[in-house]
Design an enzyme around this catalytic site. Sequence first.
Site, PDB file in Angstrom:
ATOM      1  N   ALA A  69       0.871  -1.180   0.000  1.00  0.00           N
ATOM      2  CA  ALA A  69       0.000   0.000   0.000  1.00  0.00           C
ATOM      3  C   ALA A  69       0.908   1.230   0.000  1.00  0.00           C
ATOM      4  O   ALA A  69       2.080   1.153   0.378  1.00  0.00           O
ATOM      5  CB  ALA A  69      -0.882  -0.019   1.246  1.00  0.00           C
ATOM      6  N   GLY A 112       0.803  -4.969   0.897  1.00  0.00           N
ATOM      7  CA  GLY A 112      -0.373  -5.022   0.019  1.00  0.00           C
ATOM      8  C   GLY A 112      -0.084  -5.699  -1.307  1.00  0.00           C
ATOM      9  O   GLY A 112      -1.005  -6.245  -1.935  1.00  0.00           O
ATOM     10  N   GLU A 115      -0.562  -9.244  -0.631  1.00  0.00           N
ATOM     11  CA  GLU A 115      -2.000  -9.458  -0.419  1.00  0.00           C
ATOM     12  C   GLU A 115      -2.765  -9.394  -1.741  1.00  0.00           C
ATOM     13  O   GLU A 115      -3.735 -10.131  -1.945  1.00  0.00           O
ATOM     14  CB  GLU A 115      -2.527  -8.408   0.564  1.00  0.00           C
ATOM     15  N   GLU A 135       4.614  -5.078   7.336  1.00  0.00           N
ATOM     16  CA  GLU A 135       3.886  -3.982   7.982  1.00  0.00           C
ATOM     17  C   GLU A 135       4.305  -3.752   9.429  1.00  0.00           C
ATOM     18  O   GLU A 135       4.203  -2.641   9.940  1.00  0.00           O
ATOM     19  CB  GLU A 135       2.370  -4.251   7.932  1.00  0.00           C
TER      20      GLU A 135
HETATM   21  N1  CAA Z   1       4.639   3.209  -0.628  1.00  0.00           N
HETATM   22  C1  CAA Z   1       5.044   4.371  -1.146  1.00  0.00           C
HETATM   23  N2  CAA Z   1       6.211   4.513  -1.807  1.00  0.00           N
HETATM   24  C2  CAA Z   1       6.996   3.427  -1.938  1.00  0.00           C
HETATM   25  C3  CAA Z   1       6.635   2.180  -1.419  1.00  0.00           C
HETATM   26  C4  CAA Z   1       5.386   2.088  -0.734  1.00  0.00           C
HETATM   27  N3  CAA Z   1       4.934   0.942  -0.240  1.00  0.00           N
HETATM   28  N4  CAA Z   1       7.625   1.313  -1.685  1.00  0.00           N
HETATM   29  C5  CAA Z   1       8.567   1.975  -2.362  1.00  0.00           C
HETATM   30  N5  CAA Z   1       8.198   3.268  -2.513  1.00  0.00           N
HETATM   31  C6  CAA Z   1       8.924   4.337  -3.178  1.00  0.00           C
HETATM   32  C7  CAA Z   1      10.104   4.798  -2.348  1.00  0.00           C
HETATM   33  O1  CAA Z   1       9.693   5.720  -1.356  1.00  0.00           O
HETATM   34  C8  CAA Z   1      10.984   5.420  -3.396  1.00  0.00           C
HETATM   35  O2  CAA Z   1      10.458   6.684  -3.732  1.00  0.00           O
HETATM   36  P1  CAA Z   1      11.457   7.964  -3.845  1.00  0.00           P
HETATM   37  O3  CAA Z   1      12.339   7.624  -5.013  1.00  0.00           O
HETATM   38  O4  CAA Z   1      10.532   9.085  -4.099  1.00  0.00           O
HETATM   39  O5  CAA Z   1      12.209   8.027  -2.576  1.00  0.00           O
HETATM   40  C9  CAA Z   1      10.751   4.516  -4.613  1.00  0.00           C
HETATM   41  O6  CAA Z   1       9.528   3.840  -4.373  1.00  0.00           O
HETATM   42  C10 CAA Z   1      11.839   3.469  -4.795  1.00  0.00           C
HETATM   43  O7  CAA Z   1      11.955   2.759  -3.560  1.00  0.00           O
HETATM   44  P2  CAA Z   1      13.354   2.545  -2.806  1.00  0.00           P
HETATM   45  O8  CAA Z   1      14.300   3.658  -3.097  1.00  0.00           O
HETATM   46  O9  CAA Z   1      13.053   2.255  -1.381  1.00  0.00           O
HETATM   47  O10 CAA Z   1      13.869   1.238  -3.577  1.00  0.00           O
HETATM   48  P3  CAA Z   1      14.844   0.116  -3.012  1.00  0.00           P
HETATM   49  O11 CAA Z   1      15.167  -0.738  -4.177  1.00  0.00           O
HETATM   50  O12 CAA Z   1      15.973   0.717  -2.245  1.00  0.00           O
HETATM   51  O13 CAA Z   1      13.966  -0.729  -1.945  1.00  0.00           O
HETATM   52  C11 CAA Z   1      11.987  -1.870  -1.191  1.00  0.00           C
HETATM   53  C12 CAA Z   1      12.870  -1.470  -2.391  1.00  0.00           C
HETATM   54  C13 CAA Z   1      12.765  -2.847  -0.291  1.00  0.00           C
HETATM   55  C14 CAA Z   1      10.742  -2.565  -1.738  1.00  0.00           C
HETATM   56  C15 CAA Z   1      11.598  -0.608  -0.382  1.00  0.00           C
HETATM   57  O14 CAA Z   1      11.097   0.375  -1.284  1.00  0.00           O
HETATM   58  C16 CAA Z   1      10.563  -0.826   0.668  1.00  0.00           C
HETATM   59  O15 CAA Z   1      10.872  -1.359   1.727  1.00  0.00           O
HETATM   60  N6  CAA Z   1       9.284  -0.457   0.414  1.00  0.00           N
HETATM   61  C17 CAA Z   1       8.224  -0.534   1.364  1.00  0.00           C
HETATM   62  C18 CAA Z   1       7.736  -1.982   1.545  1.00  0.00           C
HETATM   63  C19 CAA Z   1       6.639  -2.031   2.595  1.00  0.00           C
HETATM   64  O16 CAA Z   1       6.841  -1.720   3.747  1.00  0.00           O
HETATM   65  N7  CAA Z   1       5.430  -2.435   2.167  1.00  0.00           N
HETATM   66  C20 CAA Z   1       4.288  -2.522   3.026  1.00  0.00           C
HETATM   67  C21 CAA Z   1       3.466  -1.276   2.915  1.00  0.00           C
HETATM   68  S1  CAA Z   1       2.174  -1.177   4.131  1.00  0.00           S
HETATM   69  C22 CAA Z   1       0.913  -2.126   3.500  1.00  0.00           C
HETATM   70  O17 CAA Z   1       1.018  -2.674   2.426  1.00  0.00           O
HETATM   71  C23 CAA Z   1      -0.313  -2.217   4.353  1.00  0.00           C
HETATM   72  C24 CAA Z   1      -1.282  -3.266   3.939  1.00  0.00           C
HETATM   73  O18 CAA Z   1      -1.277  -4.346   4.439  1.00  0.00           O
HETATM   74  C25 CAA Z   1      -2.271  -2.993   2.930  1.00  0.00           C
END
Ligand code: CAA
Length: 263
Positions: A69, A112, A115, A135
């Site tokens: 998400a 998400g 999911e 999460e």
């Molecule tokens: N939401 C918003 N933006 C996101 C995102 C997310 N879930 N995942 C990645 N991005 C964005 C980053 O902020 C970044 O944007 P900027 O360039 O503007 O900074 C861009 O995508 C590229 O990401 P990274 O620079 O972080 O890329 P990376 O290769 O270094 O890392 C990753 C990749 C490990 C997937 C890392 O991006 C990450 O950990 N993302 C979040 C994963 C996460 O926590 N997901 C769960 C979300 S909560 C949820 O989903 C709730 C639910 O149950 C519904």
Amino acid sequence: MSTKEYANILISRPDPSVALITLNRPKALNALSSPLFIELNEALAEADQDDAIGAVVLTGSEKAFAAGADIKEMKDKEYSDVFKNKFLENWALMTNIRKPIIAAVSGYALGGGCELALMCDIILASPTAVFGQPEINLGVIPGGGGTQRLAHAIGKSRTMELVLTGRNFSAIEAEKWGVVSRIVGEGEGQVVKEAIDMAKVIASKGKVAVQAGKETVNAAYELSLAEGLRFERRIFHGLFATKDQKEGMSAFAEKRKPTWTHS
Ligand code: CAA
């Protein structure tokens, strides 16, 4: 299905019988924002209505199926917002789609994203696929069905470990645990190609039986064994009212290929 242009997804028809939906927010690793999900639901509903389409493939990019998400959209929300506005509740609309949806997963399928894949009917993974429910690292828990659908798929202990530690799991683990039906050979685009081929095979069958099969397998996740078996038998009996049952069985007896009329 219209060729309408969306801001967050791409629609194509790799075959007249298959709709390919590609999540398209590359800069955000296909983070599942509210506008994206509204578009996805609309496109899936359109594919469901289109008689020419027999199955749908849902994919992302090589780097990310979807990284979850949209955290930036969520971070300032208050309890009253998410509660009153039923935040994420519309995600489950896609589980009402009658046509099979095949997820072709490469790269990150986190939170998400994992999911979303779990709400599809079949998951094919590339060897690069990385799944997880991270999460807990954001101070929350999965909110798109992860705790429930993973527990059904892989059991309590593994789900508990994943949800409480937030550790990712690999394509190999996902295959071993039965989260994905299989890992497709390496190579860019290979998993999407394989998913399209599978979608074409499904689309070549009678649509009534395919949709009955999907509904009945999904019932296994909702019903007790006895209720599920009764439901299966009723649906099976009901298919004897279709022309496709007469055609399928006659074609077998006459040693010819069936011609489905989807009726
Ligand atoms: N939401 C918003 N933006 C996101 C995102 C997310 N879930 N995942 C990645 N991005 C964005 C980053 O902020 C970044 O944007 P900027 O360039 O503007 O900074 C861009 O995508 C590229 O990401 P990274 O620079 O972080 O890329 P990376 O290769 O270094 O890392 C990753 C990749 C490990 C997937 C890392 O991006 C990450 O950990 N993302 C979040 C994963 C996460 O926590 N997901 C769960 C979300 S909560 C949820 O989903 C709730 C639910 O149950 C519904």
